[in-house]
Design a protein around this motif. Sequence first.
Motif, short mmCIF file in Angstrom:
data_model
loop_
_atom_site.label_atom_id
_atom_site.label_comp_id
_atom_site.label_asym_id
_atom_site.label_seq_id
_atom_site.Cartn_x
_atom_site.Cartn_y
_atom_site.Cartn_z
N ASP A 107 0.83 -1.21 0.00
CA ASP A 107 0.00 0.00 0.00
C ASP A 107 0.87 1.25 0.00
O ASP A 107 0.62 2.21 -0.75
N TYR A 167 -20.58 2.90 -0.30
CA TYR A 167 -20.68 1.92 0.78
C TYR A 167 -21.56 2.50 1.89
O TYR A 167 -21.65 3.71 2.05
N HIS A 188 -22.45 2.15 6.12
CA HIS A 188 -22.06 1.54 7.40
C HIS A 188 -23.21 1.44 8.40
O HIS A 188 -23.09 0.77 9.43
N THR A 248 -14.78 -2.67 8.98
CA THR A 248 -14.61 -3.68 7.93
C THR A 248 -14.49 -3.04 6.56
O THR A 248 -13.62 -3.39 5.76
N ILE A 249 -15.36 -2.06 6.29
CA ILE A 249 -15.33 -1.39 4.99
C ILE A 249 -14.01 -0.65 4.80
O ILE A 249 -13.37 -0.76 3.75
N MET A 283 -11.13 -1.21 6.13
CA MET A 283 -10.03 -2.15 5.93
C MET A 283 -10.02 -2.71 4.51
O MET A 283 -8.98 -2.96 3.92
N GLN A 284 -11.22 -2.88 3.96
CA GLN A 284 -11.34 -3.44 2.61
C GLN A 284 -10.94 -2.45 1.52
O GLN A 284 -10.42 -2.84 0.47
N ILE A 285 -11.19 -1.16 1.78
CA ILE A 285 -10.98 -0.18 0.71
C ILE A 285 -9.71 0.66 0.89
O ILE A 285 -9.40 1.50 0.05
N LYS A 286 -8.95 0.42 1.95
CA LYS A 286 -7.75 1.21 2.19
C LYS A 286 -6.78 1.10 1.02
O LYS A 286 -6.60 0.03 0.43
N LYS A 293 -7.00 1.82 -1.94
CA LYS A 293 -7.54 1.42 -3.25
C LYS A 293 -8.21 2.58 -3.98
O LYS A 293 -8.61 2.44 -5.13
#
Length: 336
Positions: free
Chosen positions: A21, A124, A126, A135-136, A138-141, A143
């Motif tokens: 990243d 998204y 929440h 969770t969101i 962490m998934q999109i960091k 990106k």
Amino acid sequence: MDKIIQEIKKLSEVPSYSKHDRFVQGMINAINEKLVVQDEMLPSVNKLIKALGFSRETIMKGYKDLISRGIVESKNRLGFFVGNGNTEQTLNVALLMYNLDTFEEQFYRNFRHELGSNIHLSTYFHHGDIEIFETILMQIKAKYGMYVVAPIPHPKTKELLDIIPRNKLLMFDRFEPLDGDFNHITQEFGQSSYEVFSKLAPKISQFDEMIFYHSPDSLDPKEIVKSYKKFLKDFKIRGRVEKEYIPGSVQKGKVYFTLDNFALWQIMRDCNSQKLKPGKDLGVLSSNDEPAKEVIGITTFSADFSNMGKLAGHAVINKEKIQLTVPMILFERKTL
């Protein structure tokens, strides 16, 4: 080249960023900051390994990622070079909202329109749940090129938002204090709600009592409760706070105030069934204005979510700095 390496090293301050990243986003940041321009040579794999302490696999994977996006080109035996220098394609925007209530839809529609058709937008929700929020994120960091986030008032929020570099964050809706300088278009609930109550004081005082339905377990702004209690005291108006509206309990002579649309429509339904006329027999006040409330004639106070969406979209597409607290607007209608 040293400046490029420094941009990558800066991201070590973002604890949730992996080495991959940091490498990819650091390269993109360097290009955006014009530290390196189109066709200019980028640091070699060996130099990056030595300077960053990353493995060869990490560096190669990062370069392959940038090549796949068209940001970097690999020239046989010569090394890696900046491609067209256009990172707009990496300005994929992540929009993280509570949900899609009518007033938030007004924000979304205007934000989407302002971005235009060339910017990819991923949305998204929440739902005010801190675990979903985490969770969101962490998934999109790492990106997206820009993160437009409606934060949750929670002790963990600051730590989670530290995932996002400050120059890629635009906070909207509620304001949550963070370290560093960042963009925001947010509401203020304390003083603004007190001013609304004060303007309505002559009308409210014509009734016997004002009841504010507010659950302490809800995500509704606590600042409004404080302002409401201060208003009752300052204007010597009889009133109280109740956790929830009990269906069928509507009474003549009361002013009912709720932030919950479900409770609002139940109150209006009970008024209809008991043949009580809002604005005459009793008063009704709501927040977050929307077309249905306008048509029915419900008195509300609200931020202008449509304009908030326009301003947010404009700031993102033009990469402009914005730090704005939007005012509350009172819409006086027949229910109060």
